[in-house]
Design a protein around this motif. Structure first.
Motif, PDB file in Angstrom:
ATOM      1  N   ILE A 142       0.835  -1.204   0.000  1.00 43.50           N
ATOM      2  CA  ILE A 142       0.000   0.000   0.000  1.00 43.50           C
ATOM      3  C   ILE A 142       0.871   1.255   0.000  1.00 43.50           C
ATOM      4  CG2 ILE A 142      -1.885   1.190   1.189  1.00 43.50           C
ATOM      5  CD1 ILE A 142      -2.309  -1.528   2.727  1.00 43.50           C
ATOM      6  N   TYR A 143       0.636   2.114  -0.979  1.00 44.61           N
ATOM      7  CA  TYR A 143       1.347   3.400  -1.048  1.00 44.61           C
ATOM      8  C   TYR A 143       0.341   4.526  -0.857  1.00 44.61           C
ATOM      9  CZ  TYR A 143       5.268   0.907  -3.169  1.00 44.61           C
ATOM     10  OH  TYR A 143       6.313   0.049  -3.411  1.00 44.61           O
TER      11      TYR A 143
ATOM     12  N   GLY B  70      -0.087  -9.103   7.532  1.00 47.06           N
ATOM     13  CA  GLY B  70      -0.412  -7.728   7.139  1.00 47.06           C
ATOM     14  C   GLY B  70      -0.106  -6.800   8.275  1.00 47.06           C
ATOM     15  N   ASN B  71       0.312  -5.602   7.947  1.00 45.44           N
ATOM     16  CA  ASN B  71       0.627  -4.629   8.982  1.00 45.44           C
ATOM     17  C   ASN B  71       0.514  -3.222   8.450  1.00 45.44           C
ATOM     18  OD1 ASN B  71       1.553  -5.832  11.605  1.00 45.44           O
ATOM     19  ND2 ASN B  71       2.897  -6.953  10.205  1.00 45.44           N
ATOM     20  N   ARG B  72       0.182  -2.345   9.387  1.00 46.67           N
ATOM     21  CA  ARG B  72       0.285  -0.920   9.078  1.00 46.67           C
ATOM     22  C   ARG B  72       1.660  -0.478   9.522  1.00 46.67           C
ATOM     23  NH1 ARG B  72      -3.087   4.000  11.904  1.00 46.67           N
ATOM     24  NH2 ARG B  72      -2.050   5.680  10.746  1.00 46.67           N
TER      25      ARG B  72
ATOM     26  N   ALA C  52       2.912   2.520   3.137  1.00 44.25           N
ATOM     27  CA  ALA C  52       2.083   2.728   4.323  1.00 44.25           C
ATOM     28  C   ALA C  52       1.776   1.430   5.048  1.00 44.25           C
ATOM     29  CB  ALA C  52       0.771   3.403   3.922  1.00 44.25           C
ATOM     30  N   GLY C  53       1.819   0.341   4.294  1.00 43.27           N
ATOM     31  CA  GLY C  53       1.469  -0.926   4.929  1.00 43.27           C
ATOM     32  C   GLY C  53       1.423  -2.008   3.881  1.00 43.27           C
ATOM     33  N   TYR C  54       1.035  -3.222   4.302  1.00 40.20           N
ATOM     34  CA  TYR C  54       0.976  -4.318   3.342  1.00 40.20           C
ATOM     35  C   TYR C  54       0.047  -5.408   3.856  1.00 40.20           C
ATOM     36  CZ  TYR C  54       3.787  -6.968   6.626  1.00 40.20           C
ATOM     37  OH  TYR C  54       4.215  -7.614   7.761  1.00 40.20           O
ATOM     38  N   TYR C  55      -0.402  -6.227   2.907  1.00 48.23           N
ATOM     39  CA  TYR C  55      -1.058  -7.499   3.220  1.00 48.23           C
ATOM     40  C   TYR C  55      -0.295  -8.581   2.465  1.00 48.23           C
ATOM     41  CZ  TYR C  55      -5.261  -5.325   5.203  1.00 48.23           C
ATOM     42  OH  TYR C  55      -6.141  -4.618   5.987  1.00 48.23           O
TER      43      TYR C  55
ATOM     44  N   ALA D 121     -12.571  -0.405   7.941  1.00 49.98           N
ATOM     45  CA  ALA D 121     -12.578  -1.163   6.682  1.00 49.98           C
ATOM     46  C   ALA D 121     -11.433  -2.171   6.647  1.00 49.98           C
ATOM     47  CB  ALA D 121     -12.496  -0.207   5.489  1.00 49.98           C
ATOM     48  N   HIS D 122     -10.272  -1.773   7.167  1.00 48.91           N
ATOM     49  CA  HIS D 122      -9.145  -2.709   7.247  1.00 48.91           C
ATOM     50  C   HIS D 122      -9.480  -3.902   8.137  1.00 48.91           C
ATOM     51  CE1 HIS D 122      -5.755  -1.104   4.978  1.00 48.91           C
ATOM     52  NE2 HIS D 122      -6.051   0.110   5.389  1.00 48.91           N
TER      53      HIS D 122
END
Lengths: 113, 410
Positions: free
Chosen positions: A7-8, A43-45, A77-80, A26-27
């Motif tokens: 996520i960008y 996944g993490n922020r 910003a984060g990923y899954y 929503a996440h």
């Protein structure tokens, strides 16, 4: 096969508290759905890019730098990390990732060992 | 030679079906091409020696299948090899002849795979033309004015992406249908637009135009209930119908409104009309049908001797409401000028929200030149023409603009 959904986002974008709460909710829903479907691997922020430290190796020599790898407007910003049978399934999950009005999700297959 | 001629006919009639069936069955675009090439070579040898088979297409498919299977097996054997593994012995083709399968029609699946939105548009069309239509890498390279090496790399990257990201070899699910179909149509549209750019129709690009036209027709056969598929095919036919009229003897561009209608290809126009009627009967409008309708409205000059500019301006209004684009806005301004006067057209032109700086955009300056001339503002028209010429138009358009400038300055 696993896919990393990266996520960008634009960190300069000022979202209201209400917006952030909605995105966070929503996440949570997405995470739950991924778990339910057996697709959630991780996944993490991430904390904002000003907390980043970069180790650069140039010509075999390492050095430390304050800040993220790239000084771009959009920052990681984060990923899954998801398990999906094919690209379209991974993209379908990627499209469900919430964000502000302008952001991007990169879908990258993980190299299977 | 008999065998070669029969092969040529068979490949022309059934080549795309066979290629698609091989590609989908073995989920490997590379290997399918190799297998098809092998089968074609064997055909010339065997048919020449033993006479033609009862069903040449089925023969090619059977031999291609066997070859692909062998290639796959060798690859697995190579991968898994710890010790030397023996080469598999090839079955005599007589045995294959007895085991003919009908060739499944996988062309639509292959088109969806090759035109997946995860692939870049130039890669999509190159891959489709190579894998489905069997165009050589050399021919593709010439059509895109690039080297064979560059085209080969483009194809290889695309195949690798399909394999490494695991793009499914399936017809898209209903939820993804709209987006995936849109990607297919956009692929064909972009490919045709590129061929259309070269009004002179140097053989390579006329080639590309022809192949895109054929592909759009195939899509109509495969998806007859999709009005936008029919609309795109109609649009391409109408644009292509004007090719003989687009250049004058000196190689200068002839604008649409000045073209000799007798040179337009009436067969293509009639085909397009049929497609648009079928599309309209399906009752779901869309941008490709609207674009085709605009072309069709221009084509009525053949019947009536005049262009229905008011209708065209209205059609552009509809088009812009579903698919806003600066080019469409420019064309709309030109239509408005014809229908309601040059000042109205110039006002519409000035209101365009175009790419960065309108003044640096060729279509804008070219249109401005025409509308200013129409409004009797010769000095501004000449200025616009000079700007347009400085923006690097294609040769045919350059000749046209230069001539107009000459006429204004005289």
């Amino acid at each position: 096969m696993q896919y990393l959904l990266i996520i960008y986002g634009d960190e300069t974008f000022n979202s209201t508290t209400a917006d952030m709460q909605e995105i966070t909710a929503a996440h949570m829903r997405l995470g739950a759905e991924l778990q339910e479907k057996g697709a959630m691997v991780g996944g993490n922020r991430l904390r904002p890019s000003d907390t980043a430290t970069t180790i650069r190796t140039v010509g075999g020599v390492q050095s430390l730098h304050d800040g993220p790898y790239a000084e771009t407007r959009e920052q990681l910003a984060g990923y899954y990390l998801v398990e999906a049978p094919d690209l379209d399934a991974a993209i379908a999950w990627g499209k469900k990732i919430p964000g502000g009005p302008n952001y991007a999700v990169e879908v990258r297959p993980v190299w299977q060992m | 030679m008999q065998a070669e001629r029969l092969l040529g006919e068979t490949v022309r009639d059934a080549g795309d079906r066979i290629r698609a069936a091989l590609a989908i069955r073995f989920r490997d675009l590379d290997m399918a091409e190799e297998a098809f090439a092998f089968a074609s070579l064997r055909a010339v040898e065997t048919w020449g020696r033993d006479g033609p088979p009862r069903d040449p297409a089925a023969w090619l498919y059977a031999v291609g299948r066997r070859r692909a299977f062998d290639l796959g097996r060798r690859a697995k054997v190579r991968e898994a090899a710890v010790h030397d593994a023996p080469e598999p012995t090839p079955d005599p083709e007589a045995i294959l002849v007895a085991a003919f399968e009908p060739i499944p029609d996988e062309r639509l699946r292959l088109i969806f795979v090759c035109c997946h939105p995860a692939l870049a548009p130039e890669a999509r069309i190159a891959l489709t033309l190579r894998t489905l239509c069997g165009l050589s890498v050399e021919r593709l390279a010439r059509a895109w004015l690039t080297t064979e090496a560059a085209m080969l790399q483009r194809l290889t990257r695309a195949r690798r992406k399909i394999r490494d990201t695991r793009i499914r070899f399936e017809i898209p699910e209903p939820a993804a249908w709209g987006e995936r179909l849109e990607a297919v149509l956009a692929t064909l549209e972009i490919a045709y637009a590129q061929a259309y750019e070269d009004a002179g129709g140097a053989s390579e690009t006329a080639d590309l135009a022809g192949e895109t036209l054929r592909l759009s027709g195939l899509l109509c056969d495969l998806l007859p209930q999709e009005p936008e598929v029919l609309g795109l095919a109609a649009m391409i036919r109408l644009a292509e119908s004007r090719r003989p009229a687009r250049l004058d003897a000196g190689g200068a561009m002839v604008p649409l409104s000045e073209q000799d209608v007798a040179l337009w290809d009436s067969r293509l126009i009639a085909e397009a009309a049929g497609l648009l009627r079928r599309a309209a009967a399906l009752g779901r409008s869309g941008p490709y049908q609207l674009m085709a309708a605009i072309h069709a409205a221009h084509a009525t000059r053949r019947e009536t001797g005049a262009t229905a500019w008011g209708d065209i301006a209205t059609l552009y209004d509809y088009l812009l409401s579903v698919r806003p684009s600066p080019v469409a806005q420019v064309n709309r301004a030109v239509a408005v000028a014809e229908a309601r006067g040059a000042d109205a057209g110039l006002a519409a032109l000035a209101a365009i929200e175009g790419p960065a700086r309108l003044a640096d955009w060729l279509p804008y300056q070219a249109a401005r030149a025409g509308l200013c001339a129409k409004a009797g503002r010769a000095a501004e028209a000449a200025d616009a023409l000079r700007c347009a010429l400085a923006l690097g138009p294609a040769p045919a358009e350059r000749l046209f603009l230069a001539r107009r400038l000459g006429e204004l300055s005289a």
